[in-house]
Design a protein around this motif. Structure first.
Motif, PDB file in Angstrom:
ATOM      1  N   ILE A 164       0.843  -1.198   0.000  1.00 49.95           N
ATOM      2  CA  ILE A 164       0.000   0.000   0.000  1.00 49.95           C
ATOM      3  C   ILE A 164       0.881   1.252   0.000  1.00 49.95           C
ATOM      4  CG2 ILE A 164      -1.631   1.354   1.355  1.00 49.95           C
ATOM      5  CD1 ILE A 164      -2.859  -1.310   2.304  1.00 49.95           C
ATOM      6  N   THR A 165       1.917   1.246   0.843  1.00 48.92           N
ATOM      7  CA  THR A 165       2.834   2.387   0.917  1.00 48.92           C
ATOM      8  C   THR A 165       3.563   2.588  -0.405  1.00 48.92           C
ATOM      9  OG1 THR A 165       3.160   2.049   3.297  1.00 48.92           O
ATOM     10  CG2 THR A 165       4.830   3.337   2.131  1.00 48.92           C
ATOM     11  N   ALA A 166       4.044   1.491  -0.995  1.00 46.39           N
ATOM     12  CA  ALA A 166       4.753   1.587  -2.280  1.00 46.39           C
ATOM     13  C   ALA A 166       3.848   2.147  -3.365  1.00 46.39           C
ATOM     14  CB  ALA A 166       5.285   0.210  -2.675  1.00 46.39           C
ATOM     15  N   ASP A 167       2.595   1.713  -3.369  1.00 48.27           N
ATOM     16  CA  ASP A 167       1.662   2.195  -4.383  1.00 48.27           C
ATOM     17  C   ASP A 167       1.313   3.664  -4.159  1.00 48.27           C
ATOM     18  OD1 ASP A 167       1.737  -0.271  -5.559  1.00 48.27           O
ATOM     19  OD2 ASP A 167      -0.278  -0.870  -4.942  1.00 48.27           O
ATOM     20  N   ARG A 168       1.175   4.066  -2.904  1.00 44.18           N
ATOM     21  CA  ARG A 168       0.923   5.482  -2.623  1.00 44.18           C
ATOM     22  C   ARG A 168       2.109   6.336  -3.050  1.00 44.18           C
ATOM     23  NH1 ARG A 168      -1.955   4.808   3.342  1.00 44.18           N
ATOM     24  NH2 ARG A 168      -4.134   4.991   2.599  1.00 44.18           N
ATOM     25  N   ASN A 169       3.320   5.845  -2.814  1.00 43.21           N
ATOM     26  CA  ASN A 169       4.513   6.583  -3.241  1.00 43.21           C
ATOM     27  C   ASN A 169       4.560   6.701  -4.757  1.00 43.21           C
ATOM     28  OD1 ASN A 169       5.345   6.907  -0.595  1.00 43.21           O
ATOM     29  ND2 ASN A 169       6.743   5.156  -0.630  1.00 43.21           N
ATOM     30  N   TYR A 170       4.164   5.639  -5.439  1.00 48.09           N
ATOM     31  CA  TYR A 170       4.145   5.687  -6.896  1.00 48.09           C
ATOM     32  C   TYR A 170       3.147   6.743  -7.377  1.00 48.09           C
ATOM     33  CZ  TYR A 170       3.375   4.391 -11.752  1.00 48.09           C
ATOM     34  OH  TYR A 170       3.248   4.441 -13.118  1.00 48.09           O
ATOM     35  N   LEU A 171       1.947   6.753  -6.787  1.00 46.09           N
ATOM     36  CA  LEU A 171       0.956   7.754  -7.174  1.00 46.09           C
ATOM     37  C   LEU A 171       1.468   9.169  -6.912  1.00 46.09           C
ATOM     38  CD1 LEU A 171      -2.473   6.299  -5.973  1.00 46.09           C
ATOM     39  CD2 LEU A 171      -1.434   6.155  -8.233  1.00 46.09           C
ATOM     40  N   ALA A 172       2.137   9.347  -5.786  1.00 46.48           N
ATOM     41  CA  ALA A 172       2.665  10.669  -5.454  1.00 46.48           C
ATOM     42  C   ALA A 172       3.687  11.116  -6.482  1.00 46.48           C
ATOM     43  CB  ALA A 172       3.286  10.649  -4.063  1.00 46.48           C
ATOM     44  N   SER A 173       4.511  10.180  -6.956  1.00 48.15           N
ATOM     45  CA  SER A 173       5.522  10.530  -7.949  1.00 48.15           C
ATOM     46  C   SER A 173       4.872  10.948  -9.266  1.00 48.15           C
ATOM     47  CB  SER A 173       6.485   9.357  -8.173  1.00 48.15           C
ATOM     48  OG  SER A 173       5.874   8.331  -8.929  1.00 48.15           O
ATOM     49  N   LEU A 174       3.743  10.319  -9.622  1.00 53.57           N
ATOM     50  CA  LEU A 174       3.030  10.727 -10.830  1.00 53.57           C
ATOM     51  C   LEU A 174       2.489  12.151 -10.684  1.00 53.57           C
ATOM     52  CD1 LEU A 174       0.890   7.561 -11.743  1.00 53.57           C
ATOM     53  CD2 LEU A 174       3.045   8.301 -12.781  1.00 53.57           C
ATOM     54  N   LEU A 175       1.936  12.425  -9.516  1.00 49.90           N
ATOM     55  CA  LEU A 175       1.322  13.732  -9.289  1.00 49.90           C
ATOM     56  C   LEU A 175       2.368  14.840  -9.309  1.00 49.90           C
ATOM     57  CD1 LEU A 175      -1.553  14.773  -8.681  1.00 49.90           C
ATOM     58  CD2 LEU A 175      -0.947  14.716  -6.259  1.00 49.90           C
ATOM     59  N   LEU A 176       3.548  14.538  -8.758  1.00 53.88           N
ATOM     60  CA  LEU A 176       4.611  15.540  -8.671  1.00 53.88           C
ATOM     61  C   LEU A 176       5.533  15.507  -9.881  1.00 53.88           C
ATOM     62  CD1 LEU A 176       5.525  14.999  -4.902  1.00 53.88           C
ATOM     63  CD2 LEU A 176       4.140  16.846  -5.882  1.00 53.88           C
ATOM     64  N   ASP A 177       5.311  14.520 -10.770  1.00 56.16           N
ATOM     65  CA  ASP A 177       6.148  14.323 -11.957  1.00 56.16           C
ATOM     66  C   ASP A 177       7.600  14.097 -11.573  1.00 56.16           C
ATOM     67  OD1 ASP A 177       6.382  13.950 -14.683  1.00 56.16           O
ATOM     68  OD2 ASP A 177       6.886  16.035 -15.088  1.00 56.16           O
ATOM     69  N   ASP A 178       7.817  13.374 -10.468  1.00 58.12           N
ATOM     70  CA  ASP A 178       9.169  13.016 -10.052  1.00 58.12           C
ATOM     71  C   ASP A 178       9.688  11.855 -10.895  1.00 58.12           C
ATOM     72  OD1 ASP A 178       9.223  14.903  -8.090  1.00 58.12           O
ATOM     73  OD2 ASP A 178       8.683  13.533  -6.469  1.00 58.12           O
ATOM     74  N   GLU A 179      11.001  11.749 -10.983  1.00 53.78           N
ATOM     75  CA  GLU A 179      11.584  10.563 -11.597  1.00 53.78           C
ATOM     76  C   GLU A 179      11.263   9.361 -10.712  1.00 53.78           C
ATOM     77  OE1 GLU A 179      13.104   9.943 -14.441  1.00 53.78           O
ATOM     78  OE2 GLU A 179      12.667  12.012 -15.037  1.00 53.78           O
ATOM     79  N   GLN A 180      10.853   8.285 -11.338  1.00 50.48           N
ATOM     80  CA  GLN A 180      10.356   7.135 -10.607  1.00 50.48           C
ATOM     81  C   GLN A 180      11.473   6.110 -10.389  1.00 50.48           C
ATOM     82  OE1 GLN A 180       8.619   4.991  -8.389  1.00 50.48           O
ATOM     83  NE2 GLN A 180       7.131   6.424  -9.218  1.00 50.48           N
ATOM     84  N   ASP A 226      10.838   3.293  -8.559  1.00 54.38           N
ATOM     85  CA  ASP A 226      10.124   2.106  -8.082  1.00 54.38           C
ATOM     86  C   ASP A 226      10.831   0.853  -8.598  1.00 54.38           C
ATOM     87  OD1 ASP A 226       8.117  -0.077  -7.940  1.00 54.38           O
ATOM     88  OD2 ASP A 226       6.764   1.529  -7.314  1.00 54.38           O
ATOM     89  N   PRO A 227      11.222  -0.057  -7.702  1.00 55.50           N
ATOM     90  CA  PRO A 227      11.957  -1.253  -8.144  1.00 55.50           C
ATOM     91  C   PRO A 227      11.174  -2.118  -9.121  1.00 55.50           C
ATOM     92  CG  PRO A 227      11.276  -1.448  -5.835  1.00 55.50           C
ATOM     93  CD  PRO A 227      11.044  -0.029  -6.247  1.00 55.50           C
ATOM     94  N   ARG A 228       9.843  -1.977  -9.150  1.00 51.20           N
ATOM     95  CA  ARG A 228       9.043  -2.765 -10.079  1.00 51.20           C
ATOM     96  C   ARG A 228       9.249  -2.332 -11.527  1.00 51.20           C
ATOM     97  NH1 ARG A 228       3.579  -2.028  -6.591  1.00 51.20           N
ATOM     98  NH2 ARG A 228       4.505   0.064  -6.509  1.00 51.20           N
ATOM     99  N   LEU A 229       9.858  -1.163 -11.718  1.00 49.13           N
ATOM    100  CA  LEU A 229      10.147  -0.689 -13.067  1.00 49.13           C
ATOM    101  C   LEU A 229      11.537  -1.102 -13.545  1.00 49.13           C
ATOM    102  CD1 LEU A 229       8.640   2.908 -12.922  1.00 49.13           C
ATOM    103  CD2 LEU A 229       7.830   0.998 -14.315  1.00 49.13           C
ATOM    104  N   ALA A 230      12.370  -1.544 -12.625  1.00 46.63           N
ATOM    105  CA  ALA A 230      13.725  -1.942 -12.992  1.00 46.63           C
ATOM    106  C   ALA A 230      13.676  -3.233 -13.817  1.00 46.63           C
ATOM    107  CB  ALA A 230      14.568  -2.141 -11.738  1.00 46.63           C
ATOM    108  N   GLY A 231      14.126  -3.142 -15.046  1.00 45.60           N
ATOM    109  CA  GLY A 231      14.103  -4.318 -15.911  1.00 45.60           C
ATOM    110  C   GLY A 231      12.714  -4.760 -16.309  1.00 45.60           C
ATOM    111  N   ALA A 232      11.728  -3.852 -16.218  1.00 47.54           N
ATOM    112  CA  ALA A 232      10.344  -4.209 -16.516  1.00 47.54           C
ATOM    113  C   ALA A 232      10.155  -4.457 -18.004  1.00 47.54           C
ATOM    114  CB  ALA A 232       9.403  -3.095 -16.052  1.00 47.54           C
ATOM    115  N   ALA A 233       9.120  -5.232 -18.319  1.00 49.99           N
ATOM    116  CA  ALA A 233       8.768  -5.483 -19.714  1.00 49.99           C
ATOM    117  C   ALA A 233       8.348  -4.177 -20.381  1.00 49.99           C
ATOM    118  CB  ALA A 233       7.646  -6.506 -19.787  1.00 49.99           C
ATOM    119  N   GLU A 234       8.464  -4.145 -21.707  1.00 48.61           N
ATOM    120  CA  GLU A 234       8.173  -2.934 -22.450  1.00 48.61           C
ATOM    121  C   GLU A 234       6.736  -2.461 -22.232  1.00 48.61           C
ATOM    122  OE1 GLU A 234       9.048   0.327 -24.598  1.00 48.61           O
ATOM    123  OE2 GLU A 234      10.470  -1.254 -24.001  1.00 48.61           O
ATOM    124  N   TRP A 235       5.790  -3.411 -22.131  1.00 46.41           N
ATOM    125  CA  TRP A 235       4.387  -3.010 -21.969  1.00 46.41           C
ATOM    126  C   TRP A 235       4.171  -2.283 -20.651  1.00 46.41           C
ATOM    127  CZ3 TRP A 235       1.230  -4.320 -17.948  1.00 46.41           C
ATOM    128  CH2 TRP A 235       1.625  -5.412 -17.152  1.00 46.41           C
TER     129      TRP A 235
END
Length: 261
Positions: A216-232, A234-243
């Motif tokens: 829940i905390t990780a997802d809230r942090n991700y949403l906050a980064s979208l709102l603030l347009d911060d560089e993300q 999030d470890p789930r994006l490291a090496g993530a699939a193109e989609w």
């Protein structure tokens, strides 16, 4: 299948780390199947394993109207497969599109059961299955008519395509307010977190209560980064699939566009 709590069985499939959840009824002879996946062979194997355990499928649930959560096979029988009223309406409206997406994504998928949904009454709070109590937690995040199931007697939250440890939050970019919808869904999960001992995401690994809170905390942090347009970072994006990277980029553009307006 792995028993993650008393009478709750979970299988994890290779395609997109997709999960199938089976809830065994209190009498030990019937079961509820949630989001059976993914290939026809896998679903038939699931049906065979349930039969081997002496279980009859007397109910099913689709957490949301995306193709990989609307699959079915004759081997599972003719039990009702419920969805929220909004989810069922959407599932019926996009049958052809879902079938196309399924065929493009993976070989060996049976798309014949995608219209097999029974709409629950609006704002229903408990699934009409007599096996054991299953609370319906409907929200607007990720997809129209999305809902999680909470099993109060064993503290299991079957979260659908939420609370994943391998996927970032995937917003419903067709919605009018996708960021707010997702934030409100996370608030809903936070409200029930103290009653949850096990969380089962639609994609990813099963976690305990501490892991639920972390997600829940990780997802809230991700949403906050979208709102603030911060560089993300999030470890789930490291090496993530193109989609997944594309989904992330689309979400950033949409949220920044909403903020600009």
């Amino acid at each position: 299948m792995i028993e993650v709590a008393d009478g709750v069985l979970v299988a994890i499939h290779p395609f997109c780390t997709t999960t199938t959840t089976v809830v065994v009824g209190a009498d030990g002879t019937e079961c509820l199947v949630v989001d059976p996946a993914v290939t026809a062979a896998e679903i038939d194997a699931l049906a065979g394993e349930l039969a081997r355990r002496g279980l009859v499928v007397t109910g099913a649930f689709s957490t949301h109207p995306h193709w990989d959560h609307l699959l079915w096979r004759p081997a599972l029988g003719e039990a009702p497969r419920w969805a929220t009223a909004t989810g069922a309406q959407r599932a019926l409206a996009v049958v052809d599109d879902n079938a196309r997406k399924a065929r493009e994504a993976l070989d060996g998928v049976d798309v014949s059961g995608m219209a097999r949904v029974d709409a629950l009454p609006q704002a229903v709070e408990v699934l009409p299955w007599e096996g054991r109590s299953c609370r319906v937690l409907e929200h607007a995040a990720h997809a129209q008519g999305h809902a999680a199931l909470l099993l109060p007697d064993v503290g299991v939250l079957v979260a659908g395509d939420m609370l994943s440890d391998v996927e970032i939050p995937l917003l419903d970019l067709e919605a009018r307010r996708p960021w707010d919808d997702y934030a409100e869904a996370l608030d809903l999960f936070a409200q029930v977190a103290l009653s949850v001992d096990v969380v089962v995401p639609g994609h990813g690994s099963v976690g305990d209560r501490a892991e639920l809170v972390r997600r829940i905390t990780a997802d809230r942090n991700y949403l906050a980064s979208l709102l603030l347009d911060d560089e993300q970072d999030d470890p789930r994006l490291a090496g993530a699939a193109e989609w997944l990277l594309t989904e992330h980029a689309d979400a950033r553009r949409r949220v920044r566009g909403d903020v600009a307006r």
